[in-house]
Design a protein around this motif. Structure first.
Motif, PDB file in Angstrom:
ATOM      1  N   ARG A 108       0.830  -1.211   0.000  1.00  0.00           N
ATOM      2  CA  ARG A 108       0.000   0.000   0.000  1.00  0.00           C
ATOM      3  C   ARG A 108       0.861   1.257   0.000  1.00  0.00           C
ATOM      4  N   ALA A 109       2.007   1.197   0.663  1.00  0.00           N
ATOM      5  CA  ALA A 109       2.889   2.358   0.722  1.00  0.00           C
ATOM      6  C   ALA A 109       3.417   2.742  -0.654  1.00  0.00           C
ATOM      7  N   ARG A 110       3.463   1.796  -1.572  1.00  0.00           N
ATOM      8  CA  ARG A 110       3.966   2.083  -2.917  1.00  0.00           C
ATOM      9  C   ARG A 110       2.835   2.165  -3.936  1.00  0.00           C
ATOM     10  N   GLY A 111       1.605   2.286  -3.463  1.00  0.00           N
ATOM     11  CA  GLY A 111       0.478   2.486  -4.360  1.00  0.00           C
ATOM     12  C   GLY A 111       0.032   1.248  -5.094  1.00  0.00           C
ATOM     13  N   ILE A 112       0.360   0.082  -4.583  1.00  0.00           N
ATOM     14  CA  ILE A 112      -0.053  -1.179  -5.206  1.00  0.00           C
ATOM     15  C   ILE A 112      -1.475  -1.499  -4.765  1.00  0.00           C
ATOM     16  N   ALA A 113      -2.381  -1.670  -5.723  1.00  0.00           N
ATOM     17  CA  ALA A 113      -3.780  -1.955  -5.421  1.00  0.00           C
ATOM     18  C   ALA A 113      -3.940  -3.401  -4.952  1.00  0.00           C
ATOM     19  N   ILE A 114      -4.868  -3.625  -4.048  1.00  0.00           N
ATOM     20  CA  ILE A 114      -5.109  -4.961  -3.508  1.00  0.00           C
ATOM     21  C   ILE A 114      -6.582  -5.308  -3.707  1.00  0.00           C
ATOM     22  N   VAL A 115      -6.845  -6.442  -4.344  1.00  0.00           N
ATOM     23  CA  VAL A 115      -8.207  -6.900  -4.632  1.00  0.00           C
ATOM     24  C   VAL A 115      -8.376  -8.276  -4.006  1.00  0.00           C
ATOM     25  N   GLU A 116      -9.435  -8.452  -3.210  1.00  0.00           N
ATOM     26  CA  GLU A 116      -9.659  -9.709  -2.497  1.00  0.00           C
ATOM     27  C   GLU A 116     -10.590 -10.665  -3.236  1.00  0.00           C
ATOM     28  N   GLU A 117     -11.386 -10.165  -4.176  1.00  0.00           N
ATOM     29  CA  GLU A 117     -12.347 -11.029  -4.868  1.00  0.00           C
ATOM     30  C   GLU A 117     -11.637 -12.041  -5.780  1.00  0.00           C
ATOM     31  N   GLU A 118     -12.274 -13.191  -5.961  1.00  0.00           N
ATOM     32  CA  GLU A 118     -11.719 -14.249  -6.788  1.00  0.00           C
ATOM     33  C   GLU A 118     -11.830 -13.913  -8.273  1.00  0.00           C
ATOM     34  N   ILE A 119     -10.812 -14.287  -9.038  1.00  0.00           N
ATOM     35  CA  ILE A 119     -10.840 -14.168 -10.492  1.00  0.00           C
ATOM     36  C   ILE A 119     -11.553 -15.394 -11.058  1.00  0.00           C
ATOM     37  N   THR A 120     -12.562 -15.160 -11.899  1.00  0.00           N
ATOM     38  CA  THR A 120     -13.295 -16.282 -12.494  1.00  0.00           C
ATOM     39  C   THR A 120     -12.901 -16.537 -13.940  1.00  0.00           C
ATOM     40  N   ARG A 121     -12.335 -15.534 -14.611  1.00  0.00           N
ATOM     41  CA  ARG A 121     -11.859 -15.771 -15.974  1.00  0.00           C
ATOM     42  C   ARG A 121     -10.908 -14.644 -16.389  1.00  0.00           C
ATOM     43  N   VAL A 122     -10.091 -14.975 -17.386  1.00  0.00           N
ATOM     44  CA  VAL A 122      -9.225 -13.986 -18.018  1.00  0.00           C
ATOM     45  C   VAL A 122      -9.920 -13.500 -19.283  1.00  0.00           C
ATOM     46  N   ASP A 123     -10.017 -12.198 -19.445  1.00  0.00           N
ATOM     47  CA  ASP A 123     -10.713 -11.617 -20.598  1.00  0.00           C
ATOM     48  C   ASP A 123      -9.720 -11.270 -21.698  1.00  0.00           C
ATOM     49  N   VAL A 124     -10.034 -11.729 -22.903  1.00  0.00           N
ATOM     50  CA  VAL A 124      -9.143 -11.543 -24.048  1.00  0.00           C
ATOM     51  C   VAL A 124      -9.929 -10.942 -25.202  1.00  0.00           C
ATOM     52  N   GLU A 125      -9.342  -9.941 -25.833  1.00  0.00           N
ATOM     53  CA  GLU A 125      -9.904  -9.355 -27.049  1.00  0.00           C
ATOM     54  C   GLU A 125      -8.780  -9.129 -28.042  1.00  0.00           C
ATOM     55  N   ASN A 126      -9.045  -9.459 -29.314  1.00  0.00           N
ATOM     56  CA  ASN A 126      -8.056  -9.250 -30.377  1.00  0.00           C
ATOM     57  C   ASN A 126      -6.707  -9.868 -30.013  1.00  0.00           C
ATOM     58  N   ASP A 127      -6.775 -11.102 -29.484  1.00  0.00           N
ATOM     59  CA  ASP A 127      -5.579 -11.874 -29.151  1.00  0.00           C
ATOM     60  C   ASP A 127      -4.687 -11.165 -28.146  1.00  0.00           C
ATOM     61  N   ALA A 128      -5.300 -10.535 -27.157  1.00  0.00           N
ATOM     62  CA  ALA A 128      -4.535  -9.878 -26.094  1.00  0.00           C
ATOM     63  C   ALA A 128      -5.398  -9.804 -24.841  1.00  0.00           C
ATOM     64  N   ILE A 129      -4.762  -9.939 -23.683  1.00  0.00           N
ATOM     65  CA  ILE A 129      -5.475  -9.779 -22.427  1.00  0.00           C
ATOM     66  C   ILE A 129      -5.952  -8.341 -22.287  1.00  0.00           C
ATOM     67  N   VAL A 130      -7.208  -8.184 -21.859  1.00  0.00           N
ATOM     68  CA  VAL A 130      -7.735  -6.845 -21.575  1.00  0.00           C
ATOM     69  C   VAL A 130      -8.135  -6.705 -20.106  1.00  0.00           C
ATOM     70  N   GLY A 131      -8.092  -7.804 -19.381  1.00  0.00           N
ATOM     71  CA  GLY A 131      -8.435  -7.732 -17.967  1.00  0.00           C
ATOM     72  C   GLY A 131      -8.888  -9.067 -17.426  1.00  0.00           C
TER      73      GLY A 131
END
Length: 324
Positions: A192-215
């Protein structure tokens, strides 16, 4: 029914595994006028990656091109490269015999295993398909290419350390902490001191568009926009052929967590079984391409020295034998 192919001429050294470690050893041995048979299955760990880095004068080269060039160089110094999957090894009176999946057999006075490892990554839909492209694990291997981009880190045993490493390359870092190994309170404070975001929710899938990760999409339906993902894979040594000689694996432990397995060896790659050496990721999972190549050279030089000692024994009238 076909009979197995036996290569009757005994080589000085059998090398199992044709990545940069094995090929570097083959070159070092060939330049010392040692006969080498190299058996390679043709499935290098880094094949999915488009480029390799931190290899002086070859920065950015395709891993498969490095292997092609390495094979040409090894053959220039006399190496016999055989396509195949080595399945087992047995000890003989004069050295070792290696049998491949097709039943073919090669024989040699010494054995070097450079079979590498397998990366085991989290089971998240869409993740494996992007491995080696925009699903990454090593900041030294891939970090420069994603500098200043939005990087997501899937938490693991080393997530606190990983977060700081990738934060060196971009200000936009998000750590997903839902995995079983959560960062300690001290690690969370440091992130947190270096501005790194922390997310606790589970990832259910990797989103890809035009052959690249978008989120990634989270269990609550929210999408987090990202340009790349970082994972801490489990490193599993490809060591079946060594198991056939009674050489077992050792757990790789960091921060009290098991990260994988490796083969224990001395600084030049000698194992607990006389006459058997290892080099590269099979014994050093964290080694980069250039480090694996260096390990291959060291092992090759050590094997040559061991063979010289045996040659001297024969010259003075003593029986040839593997060291005890």
């Amino acid at each position: 029914m076909t009979s197995k192919t036996v290569h009757h001429t005994q080589a000085d050294v059998i090398i199992v595994g044709g990545g940069v470690a094995g090929l570097s050893a083959a070159v070092a041995l060939g330049r010392s006028r040692r006969s080498v048979v190299l058996v390679d299955a043709g499935d290098p760990r880094n094949a999915p990656a488009a480029h390799s880095h931190n290899y002086l004068t070859r920065d950015g080269e395709s891993p498969l091109e490095l292997i092609r060039l390495g094979r040409d160089e090894a053959r220039h110094y006399g190496a016999n490269i055989i396509e195949g999957t080595a399945q087992s090894a047995t000890r003989t009176e004069s050295g070792f015999e290696v049998t491949s999946a097709d039943g073919s057999v090669v024989r040699g006075r010494r054995l070097l295993v450079t079979t590498g490892l397998t990366d085991v990554i989290p089971d998240i839909p869409g993740l494996a398909d992007r491995w080696g492209r925009d699903v990454l694990h090593c900041p030294y291997c891939h970090g420069w290419e994603v500098r200043d981009q939005a990087i997501g880190i899937i938490g693991g045993a080393m997530s606190g350390h990983q977060a700081q490493m990738w934060r060196q390359l971009t200000e936009n870092v998000t750590v997903f902490t839902y995995t079983a190994t959560e960062p300690s309170p001290d690690e969370l404070t440091r992130m947190r001191a270096r501005g790194i975001a922390i997310v606790e929710e589970e990832i259910t899938r990797v989103d890809v568009e035009n052959d690249a990760i978008v989120g990634v999409t989270l269990a609550n339906g929210r999408q987090v926009r990202l340009d790349a993902l970082v994972v801490g894979p489990n490193f599993t040594s490809r060591s079946d052929i060594l198991a056939s000689l009674g050489i077992g694996t050792t757990e790789m432990v960091m921060n009290d967590h098991v990260l994988g397995t490796y083969i224990e060896a001395d600084p030049v790659g000698a194992t607990s079984v006389p006459g058997v050496w290892v080099a590269g990721n099979v014994s050093a999972p964290m080694d980069t391409v250039v480090a694996a190549a260096a390990a291959g050279v060291k092992a090759g030089a050590a094997i040559n020295g061991d063979l010289i000692e045996e040659d001297v024994r024969v010259a003075v009238g003593l029986p040839a034998r593997l060291p005890k």
